[in-house]
Design an enzyme around this catalytic site. Structure first.
Site, PDB file in Angstrom:
ATOM      1  N   ASN A 101       0.764  -1.231   0.004  1.00  0.00           N
ATOM      2  CA  ASN A 101      -0.034   0.131  -0.209  1.00  0.00           C
ATOM      3  C   ASN A 101       0.866   1.155   0.041  1.00  0.00           C
ATOM      4  OD1 ASN A 101      -1.730   2.033   0.467  1.00  0.00           O
ATOM      5  ND2 ASN A 101      -2.189   1.569   2.575  1.00  0.00           N
ATOM      6  N   GLU A 112      -6.143  -4.755  10.278  1.00  0.00           N
ATOM      7  CA  GLU A 112      -4.958  -3.552  10.660  1.00  0.00           C
ATOM      8  C   GLU A 112      -5.519  -2.792  11.899  1.00  0.00           C
ATOM      9  OE1 GLU A 112      -2.535  -2.412   6.779  1.00  0.00           O
ATOM     10  OE2 GLU A 112      -4.344  -1.123   7.040  1.00  0.00           O
ATOM     11  N   SER A 166       2.790  -1.958  10.193  1.00  0.00           N
ATOM     12  CA  SER A 166       4.173  -2.102  10.428  1.00  0.00           C
ATOM     13  C   SER A 166       4.948  -3.586  10.412  1.00  0.00           C
ATOM     14  CB  SER A 166       4.656  -1.518  12.124  1.00  0.00           C
ATOM     15  OG  SER A 166       4.252  -0.514  12.184  1.00  0.00           O
ATOM     16  N   GLY A 169       2.059   2.415  10.543  1.00  0.00           N
ATOM     17  CA  GLY A 169       2.934   3.403  10.613  1.00  0.00           C
ATOM     18  C   GLY A 169       3.607   3.915  11.747  1.00  0.00           C
ATOM     19  N   HIS A 211      -9.477   1.756   4.467  1.00  0.00           N
ATOM     20  CA  HIS A 211      -8.124   1.901   5.071  1.00  0.00           C
ATOM     21  C   HIS A 211      -8.402   2.710   6.237  1.00  0.00           C
ATOM     22  CE1 HIS A 211      -4.347   2.814   5.933  1.00  0.00           C
ATOM     23  NE2 HIS A 211      -3.655   1.741   5.451  1.00  0.00           N
ATOM     24  N   GLU A 268      -6.782   5.031   7.373  1.00  0.00           N
ATOM     25  CA  GLU A 268      -6.526   6.734   7.028  1.00  0.00           C
ATOM     26  C   GLU A 268      -7.588   7.133   6.566  1.00  0.00           C
ATOM     27  OE1 GLU A 268      -2.768   5.788   5.237  1.00  0.00           O
ATOM     28  OE2 GLU A 268      -1.990   5.228   7.348  1.00  0.00           O
ATOM     29  N   LYS A 291       0.262   4.444  -0.514  1.00  0.00           N
ATOM     30  CA  LYS A 291      -0.288   5.475   0.200  1.00  0.00           C
ATOM     31  C   LYS A 291      -0.009   6.537  -0.803  1.00  0.00           C
ATOM     32  CE  LYS A 291      -0.057   3.352   4.606  1.00  0.00           C
ATOM     33  NZ  LYS A 291       0.067   3.438   6.095  1.00  0.00           N
TER      34      LYS A 291
HETATM   35  P1  PGA Z   1       2.670   0.193   7.549  1.00  0.00           P
HETATM   36  O1  PGA Z   1       1.173   0.516   6.820  1.00  0.00           O
HETATM   37  O2  PGA Z   1       3.009  -1.051   7.106  1.00  0.00           O
HETATM   38  O3  PGA Z   1       3.572   1.440   7.049  1.00  0.00           O
HETATM   39  O4  PGA Z   1       2.479   0.081   9.230  1.00  0.00           O
HETATM   40  C1  PGA Z   1       0.263  -0.379   6.594  1.00  0.00           C
HETATM   41  C2  PGA Z   1      -1.007   0.097   6.114  1.00  0.00           C
HETATM   42  O5  PGA Z   1      -1.624   1.136   6.327  1.00  0.00           O
HETATM   43  O6  PGA Z   1      -1.610  -0.401   5.165  1.00  0.00           O
END
Ligand code: PGA
Length: 255
Positions: free
Chosen positions: A13, A170, A216, A176, A98, A100, A15
């Protein structure tokens, strides 16, 4: 069916990262590193990179996805992209729900459900994200939250259509942040999500469902997470922006 028979899928992903030249360079670097993958490999990229990604991945085992889509087929929705627009380009996957999007763009369980519906109608495969906030985990309501998000998102989805859905668990507190859920925590919630799907669609459908972990996941912790019974791959943010790291995760999922 057990884990060995389910398809593991590692999805990047990206982003809001990478210009087109940067995207092309990353894909060229990635292709040889993942060409022998024993799992599905997907990269979900910004809309502006979709065409370049489709071109660069042609003839390779890397599939391309978008990071969101609107629920309407077309219309007065300035700045939005429909599922049909993605499908017409040859995009195969789309990330929906997601955290976010939920946190910063007003996404609700209901709009997630509408977007899932639109994506399936357009023939896309969906990576549906669910996960609890830190406060919710501390309150002991992780299962209620993930169960509710899963059920509402799957409203109106048939058993046949479920085969085009991947669920990504998630935990929001792990995204993140460098704080990964332990392999046991990931396994527990992934297994719980599978049990929710089993109640809705029956055991066979639930056993066949790919349930990813995301938050992460990186080159160092992937093997342990992916070794768990209910962790069938990963949705990878930060580590998907580095070809070498992403390929290590793909290799861990191929075992
Ligand atoms: P990350 O993000 O691996 O940077 O924690 C995962 C995601 O948001 O899909």
């Amino acid at each position: 069916m057990n884990k060995a028979k389910r398809q593991a899928v590692i999805a990047g992903n990206w982003k809001m990262n990478k210009t087109r030249p940067e995207a092309k360079a990353l894909i060229e670097e990635l292709k040889p590193l993942v060409k022998d993958a024993g799992c599905g490999v997907v990269i979900c990229v910004p809309y502006t990179n979709l065409e370049a990604a489709l071109e660069a991945t042609k003839g390779s085992n890397i599939k391309v996805g978008a990071e969101n889509c609107h629920w309407a087929k077309s219309g007065a929705f300035t700045g939005e992209i429909s599922a049909d627009m993605l499908a017409e380009m040859g995009v195969e996957y789309v990330v929906i729900g997601h955290s976010e999007r939920r946190q910063y763009f007003g996404e609700t369980d209901q709009t997630v459900n509408q977007r899932v519906r639109a994506a399936l109608d357009a023939g896309l495969k969906v990576i549906l994200c669910v996960g609890e906030l830190l406060e919710q985990r501390e309150q002991g309501i992780t299962e209620e939250i993930c169960g509710m998000q899963t059920k509402v998102a799957l409203g109106g989805v048939s058993k046949e259509e479920l085969s085009r859905i991947i669920i990504a668990y998630e935990p929001v507190w792990a995204i993140g942040t460098g704080k990964t859920a332990t392999a046991d925590q990931a396994d527990e919630v992934n297994g719980f999500i599978r049990s929710v799907v089993a109640k809705l669609y029956g055991d066979d459908a639930a056993q066949a469902l790919t349930v990813q972990y995301g938050g992460s996941m990186n080159a160092k912790n992937a093997e342990e997470l992916l070794g768990k019974e209910h962790v069938d791959g990963g949705l990878i943010g930060g580590a998907s922006l580095k070809a070498e790291d992403f390929s290590v995760i793909v290799k861990a999922a191929s075992k």
